[in-house]
Write an enzyme that holds these catalytic residues in place. Structure first.
Site, short mmCIF file in Angstrom:
data_model
loop_
_atom_site.label_atom_id
_atom_site.label_comp_id
_atom_site.label_asym_id
_atom_site.label_seq_id
_atom_site.Cartn_x
_atom_site.Cartn_y
_atom_site.Cartn_z
N ARG A 1 -4.87 55.79 52.65
CA ARG A 1 -5.09 56.16 51.24
C ARG A 1 -6.34 55.43 50.74
NH1 ARG A 1 -4.97 54.64 46.35
NH2 ARG A 1 -4.52 52.49 46.99
N LYS B 1 -14.86 44.84 50.72
CA LYS B 1 -14.06 43.85 49.98
C LYS B 1 -14.46 42.43 50.37
CE LYS B 1 -10.82 46.13 47.57
NZ LYS B 1 -10.44 45.92 46.17
N GLU C 1 -4.84 46.54 52.10
CA GLU C 1 -5.77 47.36 51.31
C GLU C 1 -5.64 48.83 51.67
OE1 GLU C 1 -8.34 47.76 48.27
OE2 GLU C 1 -7.70 45.81 49.03
N ASP C 2 -5.42 49.66 50.66
CA ASP C 2 -5.43 51.12 50.79
C ASP C 2 -4.44 51.66 51.82
OD1 ASP C 2 -7.21 51.25 48.77
OD2 ASP C 2 -8.95 51.84 49.96
N ASP D 1 -4.19 46.69 45.76
CA ASP D 1 -3.90 47.93 45.05
C ASP D 1 -2.72 47.77 44.09
OD1 ASP D 1 -5.86 49.50 46.58
OD2 ASP D 1 -4.50 49.16 48.25
#
Length: 591
Positions: free
Chosen positions: A192, A210, A282-283, A306
């Site tokens: 995602r 990041k 992350e994601d 997130d």
């Protein structure tokens, strides 16, 4: 996200501090670089002393035309460079002029990545000194396009790739990474990516981006950062049929196979790097993100940007906006479009800040959720179809059919978009918010820019200049009826670099929700009266290193208060200590 942590028992592992511990929370600075002042001489070690052609190809130590004549003689560089000697400042000026010539953001992104691969310090010098201009280039929104095109623009591997092929030997793969003193890991499985969906292995652009911000904004040493992509396949048909796709060409692994690989990874990280390495998820897709955070938060030092980072930065914006809106958090109603990782994370942290369990209510609309706080308000049915992490906020009631109907029914004072669907805050919605609020707070947080629920211009124009606006991606200032409005950016980059620095410098062994609240409060305190007069609810990014130091100090203080910090004794001034821990990109002089 649980609002409180389980108490750590006697069996919890807390590593004793090594007597050689560096300023960065228990990781040894092998070569003494961080302890040297900027005018002291250091040795450019690689496997051996870097010299000649190898020195020019080593991004950590390469200075290009800034090598002095003495350094060129000492390190066999004579003849390998033109005779001119340039200062780092002149190099920076030259490169910024070059980058500004590019018309497309993706071209600027590629130029910055190429610079990082050849001259690390100059890359971070540019990014730190020009953060407001370059942040949208190295991260959102441009990084989204970079991930989509990662297979085509791929030149040199960055970070560590762990795929299903390495199952059973993840520890050996981690040992292939050349650095041993790792403080922060950012890991994704690419399912995602921002609001762009499943990008598989090409999601590596996110951990890389990041961690560049962890260094530039938070001061974590580049060598202490490790970007990782876990490749379990992709369900993106376009990528599966792309001859240039760099990942596994198979459908995503799920269930036990997925869980076993992730568990092996988490165990291997602790075995390889110790108890105090910060692992940032992350994601990940919603269903995995919540499960991973719940599963590992009591056994590892983990953080989900997130869920927790977004929640912290949004809470900071809301708390800051109260100085314009008036009242307390409990006096306001919050309507969320979207109840995924971001929406539910924000809701939980706002509830925690109120210091009581408030009622959140959900409304089903075309597969999206509305999450609302308010007294005596109930909206939704269809609880059986809700994912488990959404169910605590849901209550039985009639469904609403549109966002506009929800706005008119609830009359919220704050509208927060975390849906990943662009253009959902329509003119009618903004006008309705403005009809019963003197200063409606509109937060269109979805990334990248194309997925934002509305633009800054739309918010200010449709509200006739009444709205207080913030977004996830940057928007230019807007002029409306002779007045210039400067939109705020609720970017997670305000929080996670300083949060990470605070965790590392205190030697924290776990992340507690109260540490997130401390970060939010620290950020809200950085907004000045002059900035409030412009309608801003976040401080300018030009002050980000000072902001990060303040956040790090508050986070570290909370870690000490909760008994989670392992660096003893506690520094007398945590702000000064945070500033002293920060990586400097200024060139060093070589022996």
């Amino acid at each position: 996200m649980e609002s409180t942590m389980k108490e750590l028992g006697d069996s919890a592992s807390v590593l004793d501090l090594d007597p050689k511990t560096a300023v960065g929370g228990g990781v040894e600075d092998v070569y003494g670089e961080d302890f040297a002042t900027e005018d002291q001489l250091i040795t450019p070690w690689t496997v051996s002393v870097a010299s000649g052609y190898s020195l020019l190809r080593d991004p950590r130590h390469n200075k290009g035309l800034a090598f002095t004549e003495k350094e060129r003689d000492a390190h066999y560089l004579s003849g390998l460079l033109p005779p001119v000697v340039l200062s780092q400042q002149l190099q920076e000026k030259k490169l910024m002029n070059s980058i500004r010539q590019y018309q497309l953001p993706i071209q600027k992104y590629m130029a910055m990545m190429e610079l990082e691969e050849r001259n690390e310090r100059l890359f971070y010098k540019l990014l730190i000194d020009n953060v407001e201009e370059l942040l949208p280039v190295v991260y959102t929104p441009t990084v989204g396009e970079a991930c989509q095109k990662y297979g085509s623009i791929f030149r040199r591997p960055q970070g560590l790739y762990i795929s299903l092929k390495e199952k059973g030997r993840v520890l050996d793969v981690l040992k292939n990474w050349p650095e041993r003193s790792i403080q922060v890991i950012v890991v994704t499985d690419g399912e995602r990516i921002l609001g762009l969906g499943d990008l598989g292995c090409q999601g590596m652009g996110i951990p890389v981006g990041k961690l560049s911000l962890y260094t530039a904004l938070g001061g974590i040493r580049p060598s202490a950062c490790l970007p990782i992509t876990i490749d379990v396949g992709t369900n993106n048909e376009k990528l599966l049929n792309d001859e240039f796709y760099i990942g596994l060409k198979q459908r995503r692994a799920t269930g036990q196979e997925y869980s076993e690989l992730l568990h092996e990874f988490m165990s291997a990280v602790k075995q390889c790097y110790g108890e105090k390495v910060l692992i940032q998820f992350e994601d990940f897709a919603n269903h995995n993100a919540f499960e991973l955070l719940a599963k590992y938060r009591t056994s590892h030092l983990v953080f989900n940007d997130d869920i927790q980072g977004t929640a912290s930065v949004v809470l900071a914006g809301v708390v800051s906006a109260l100085k314009i809106l008036g009242g307390s958090l409990a006096d306001h109603k919050f309507l969320f479009l979207g109840a995924g990782e971001a929406g539910t994370g924000i809701a939980e942290l706002i509830a925690l800040e109120m210091s009581k369990r408030v009622c959140f209510y959900c409304s089903w609309l075309y597969g999206l959720l509305f999450v609302v706080w308010g007294s005596n308000i109930a909206l939704v049915s269809r609880l059986e179809s809700l994912q488990h992490f959404k169910q605590p906020w849901a209550h039985e009631h009639e469904s609403v059919k549109t966002l506009l109907e929800a706005v008119n029914t609830l009359k919220p004072t704050v509208l927060i978009g975390a849906s990943g669907m662009g253009k959902t805050f329509t003119k009618e919605v903004i006008e309705a918010m403005s009809s019963f609020n003197e200063k409606p707070l509109i937060m269109a947080l979805s990334n990248p820019t194309s997925q934002a629920e509305c633009t800054a211009e739309e918010a200010y124009t449709w509200s006739k200049g009444k709205a207080i606006f913030a977004s996830g991606s940057p928007f230019d200032p807007v002029e409306y009826e002779g007045k210039v409005f400067v939109p705020g950016q609720g970017n997670n980059a305000y929080i996670f670099p300083g949060f990470g620095l605070g965790v590392v410098m205190s030697g924290a062994i776990r992340v507690h929700d109260d540490m997130l609240l401390a970060a939010s409060e620290a950020l809200a305190e950085q907004v000045t009266d002059a900035e409030y007069e412009k309608g801003l609810i976040y401080p300018p990014f030009s002050k980000i290193r000072k902001i990060s130091a303040e956040i790090a100090a508050k986070v570290a203080a909370k870690a000490y208060e909760l008994g989670l910090a392992s660096r003893i004794p506690r520094p007398a001034s945590l702000v000064k200590y945070a500033e002293s821990c920060m990586y400097s990109p200024v060139y060093r002089n070589y022996r």
